[in-house]
Design a protein around this motif. Structure first.
Motif, PDB file in Angstrom:
ATOM      1  N   LEU A 113       0.835  -1.198   0.000  1.00 34.87           N
ATOM      2  CA  LEU A 113       0.000   0.000   0.000  1.00 34.87           C
ATOM      3  C   LEU A 113       0.875   1.255   0.000  1.00 34.87           C
ATOM      4  O   LEU A 113       0.614   2.203  -0.744  1.00 34.87           O
ATOM      5  N   ALA A 114       1.914   1.272   0.807  1.00 35.97           N
ATOM      6  CA  ALA A 114       2.827   2.424   0.840  1.00 35.97           C
ATOM      7  C   ALA A 114       3.489   2.621  -0.519  1.00 35.97           C
ATOM      8  O   ALA A 114       3.645   3.755  -0.991  1.00 35.97           O
ATOM      9  N   GLU A 115       3.863   1.518  -1.166  1.00 37.90           N
ATOM     10  CA  GLU A 115       4.495   1.606  -2.489  1.00 37.90           C
ATOM     11  C   GLU A 115       3.517   2.149  -3.528  1.00 37.90           C
ATOM     12  O   GLU A 115       3.875   3.005  -4.347  1.00 37.90           O
ATOM     13  N   VAL A 116       2.269   1.661  -3.492  1.00 37.98           N
ATOM     14  CA  VAL A 116       1.251   2.136  -4.433  1.00 37.98           C
ATOM     15  C   VAL A 116       1.003   3.629  -4.217  1.00 37.98           C
ATOM     16  O   VAL A 116       0.940   4.406  -5.170  1.00 37.98           O
ATOM     17  N   ARG A 117       0.883   4.058  -2.978  1.00 42.90           N
ATOM     18  CA  ARG A 117       0.670   5.485  -2.696  1.00 42.90           C
ATOM     19  C   ARG A 117       1.855   6.328  -3.156  1.00 42.90           C
ATOM     20  O   ARG A 117       1.682   7.427  -3.678  1.00 42.90           O
ATOM     21  N   ALA A 118       3.070   5.820  -3.001  1.00 41.54           N
ATOM     22  CA  ALA A 118       4.258   6.557  -3.444  1.00 41.54           C
ATOM     23  C   ALA A 118       4.262   6.696  -4.967  1.00 41.54           C
ATOM     24  O   ALA A 118       4.570   7.768  -5.494  1.00 41.54           O
TER      25      ALA A 118
ATOM     26  N   ALA B 284      -5.750   2.831  -1.375  1.00 41.12           N
ATOM     27  CA  ALA B 284      -4.810   3.795  -1.951  1.00 41.12           C
ATOM     28  C   ALA B 284      -5.530   5.030  -2.472  1.00 41.12           C
ATOM     29  O   ALA B 284      -4.970   6.127  -2.472  1.00 41.12           O
ATOM     30  N   ALA B 285      -6.763   4.857  -2.902  1.00 41.30           N
ATOM     31  CA  ALA B 285      -7.509   5.968  -3.485  1.00 41.30           C
ATOM     32  C   ALA B 285      -8.328   6.738  -2.467  1.00 41.30           C
ATOM     33  O   ALA B 285      -9.088   7.617  -2.830  1.00 41.30           O
ATOM     34  N   ASP B 286      -8.162   6.443  -1.220  1.00 38.74           N
ATOM     35  CA  ASP B 286      -8.852   7.178  -0.166  1.00 38.74           C
ATOM     36  C   ASP B 286      -8.621   8.667  -0.395  1.00 38.74           C
ATOM     37  O   ASP B 286      -7.483   9.116  -0.441  1.00 38.74           O
ATOM     38  N   PRO B 287      -9.689   9.440  -0.585  1.00 39.94           N
ATOM     39  CA  PRO B 287      -9.521  10.864  -0.896  1.00 39.94           C
ATOM     40  C   PRO B 287      -8.619  11.610   0.088  1.00 39.94           C
ATOM     41  O   PRO B 287      -7.874  12.495  -0.307  1.00 39.94           O
TER      42      PRO B 287
END
Length: 122
Positions: free
Chosen positions: A9-14, A39-42
């Motif tokens: 999740l951290a990688e996707v957000r980065a 990851a798409a949490d506003p």
């Protein structure tokens, strides 16, 4: 909550923060949708998110939407069978049965060309 997927999740957000886009692949039921939802949490993304998640009967609709975003020059670089399959999904030209392998290869080539990092002019 994603259990055991915090690093992913951290990688996707980065990646989203850097490029503004991400593609997740994997077998059905592995948790792609849950990971994308997290990851798409506003609050985390800070901007609107558009997702394509068609039902199995509508898979070509999501693909058509994606393919319409390719540059016209990209289509000309496809081999003939791949171009025909992509054209069939986009309802262009003569309509005939779609060759699934040619479609996959053509769509992959278009996505790869579109996602290629821009090179700085010299």
């Amino acid at each position: 909550m994603l259990v055991g997927r915090e690093d992913l999740l951290a990688e996707v957000r980065a990646v989203l923060a850097t490029t503004g886009r991400v593609v997740l692949t994997g077998p059905r039921g592995i948790g792609r949708s849950a990971l994308l939802a997290a990851a798409a949490d506003p609050a985390a993304a800070g901007r609107p998110v558009i997702r394509i998640a068609p039902s199995p009967a509508e898979t070509h609709l999501g693909l058509a939407d994606l393919l319409t975003q390719a540059a016209p020059d990209d289509f000309g670089a496809l081999p003939a069978r791949q171009a025909e399959a992509v054209d069939a999904v986009l309802c262009r030209g003569e309509q005939r049965p779609i060759d699934p392998l040619a479609l996959r290869l053509g769509a992959l080539a278009l996505v790869r060309r579109r996602c290629r990092p821009a090179t700085a002019p010299r």
